[in-house]
Design an enzyme around this catalytic site. Structure first.
Site, PDB file in Angstrom:
ATOM      1  N   PRO A 118      -9.439   3.908   4.393  1.00  0.00           N
ATOM      2  CA  PRO A 118     -10.118   3.128   2.358  1.00  0.00           C
ATOM      3  C   PRO A 118      -9.045   3.770   1.874  1.00  0.00           C
ATOM      4  CG  PRO A 118     -10.945   5.306   3.978  1.00  0.00           C
ATOM      5  CD  PRO A 118      -9.971   4.516   4.825  1.00  0.00           C
ATOM      6  N   GLU A 119      -9.126   2.549   0.760  1.00  0.00           N
ATOM      7  CA  GLU A 119      -8.350   2.184  -0.508  1.00  0.00           C
ATOM      8  C   GLU A 119      -8.871   2.747  -1.330  1.00  0.00           C
ATOM      9  OE1 GLU A 119      -4.808   1.963  -0.241  1.00  0.00           O
ATOM     10  OE2 GLU A 119      -4.181   1.571   1.437  1.00  0.00           O
ATOM     11  N   HIS A 165     -19.398  11.751  16.232  1.00  0.00           N
ATOM     12  CA  HIS A 165     -18.386  11.691  14.778  1.00  0.00           C
ATOM     13  C   HIS A 165     -19.355  12.030  13.255  1.00  0.00           C
ATOM     14  CE1 HIS A 165     -14.958  10.300  18.007  1.00  0.00           C
ATOM     15  NE2 HIS A 165     -16.031   9.346  17.881  1.00  0.00           N
ATOM     16  N   ARG A 219     -11.689   9.804  13.004  1.00  0.00           N
ATOM     17  CA  ARG A 219      -9.482  10.727  13.356  1.00  0.00           C
ATOM     18  C   ARG A 219     -10.081  11.657  12.241  1.00  0.00           C
ATOM     19  NH1 ARG A 219      -5.587   5.967  12.467  1.00  0.00           N
ATOM     20  NH2 ARG A 219      -4.453   7.510  13.125  1.00  0.00           N
TER      21      ARG A 219
END
Ligand SMILES: [Zn+2]
Length: 272
Positions: free
Chosen positions: A2-3, A91, A110
């Site tokens: 994500p930017e 997750h 992650r």
């Protein structure tokens, strides 16, 4: 990853559903994110009422009457709403249950994201210190880039991606803005003229604004609980197009590594 535009899209997506809501319970299923989530946090945040959601760089700041929750999405983090009590997948590390029966869920395969709690009396957090201005704020200008770059020999692309200079100019946006401004990515930051930095600052603002506008159109997918992460694709002129023809002049675009990041440019349109 994500930017800034994706993070801003998340902020816009979660703010209205969260505002004025009370957090009834925080459930930490797995605290092992980039930094361990403080096990005292659920007790501290219980019964807090959310007043709004802001953003600094890529940190989301959920403002409450008891403190601020600071969330970073890392490489693969997502925040979205589910009905409280929805069974969690492997997750789905954290839920913030609300008294209205919904829950804000944090999912991060992650686990490079982070969750911190800032008490009301603290003005900030070490992670927020030394950050440059927000690119879409009036504090970010070509003049600032010009002043901060004098005598610097690092490549201009590396310079604009430095969060101490300006936050949120990720690799994709640095590539695109330099192409649009006609500046070679390897040019020494200290050699770029004031007018070229004015143009570059304008293009950075535009490319990020366009991505945020694009994000608005995909917000529903982005916040949806299942399926692929909905990070949006923008029409890109150079990023991911190494070896293809320049859309402006037809020259073959070159791809190099610069500061270990993929760097694509047009040798004809982008001057040293
Ligand atoms: Zn070209």
């Amino acid at each position: 990853m994500p930017e800034l535009p994706e993070v801003e899209t998340v902020r816009r997506g979660i703010e209205a559903p969260l505002r004025n809501q009370q957090i009834s319970r925080m459930i930490i299923r797995d605290p092992r994110l980039r930094w361990p989530v403080d096990d005292a946090l659920p007790a501290q945040i219980a019964s807090a009422t959310v007043s709004g959601v802001s953003r600094r760089a890529k940190y989301l700041l959920v403002e409450t009457d008891r403190g601020r929750l600071m969330v970073h999405l890392g490489m693969s983090g997502r925040l979205y709403f589910v009905p409280a009590g929805t069974p969690a997948g492997v997750h789905d590390h954290i839920d913030w249950e609300l008294t209205n029966g919904q829950a804000l869920r944090y999912t991060d395969p992650r686990r490079f994201g982070s969750v911190h709690w800032l008490l009301p009396e603290s003005s900030g957090h070490a992670l927020l210190d030394h950050l440059g201005p927000e690119p879409l704020s009036d504090d970010f200008t070509g003049e600032l880039l010009y002043q901060r770059s004098r005598k610097r020999s690092s490549a201009v692309k590396t310079f604009i991606m430095d969060g101490r200079i300006v936050v949120g100019v990720g690799n994709i946006y640095a590539n695109e803005a330099l192409f649009r401004a006609g500046i070679h990515p390897k040019l020494a930051a200290g050699k770029v003229s004031r007018p070229r930095y004015e143009k570059l600052a304008t293009e950075i603002k535009l490319v990020l604004s366009e991505a945020i506008a694009q994000g608005g159109t995909t917000l529903k997918d982005f916040l949806g609980g299942d399926g692929k992460p909905g990070y949006f694709k923008q029409e890109l002129s150079v990023y991911g197009r190494g070896g293809l023809h320049c859309l402006r002049c037809d020259t073959l675009l070159k791809e190099i590594r610069l500061g270990q990041r993929a760097t694509v440019f047009c040798p004809s349109c982008q001057k040293r």
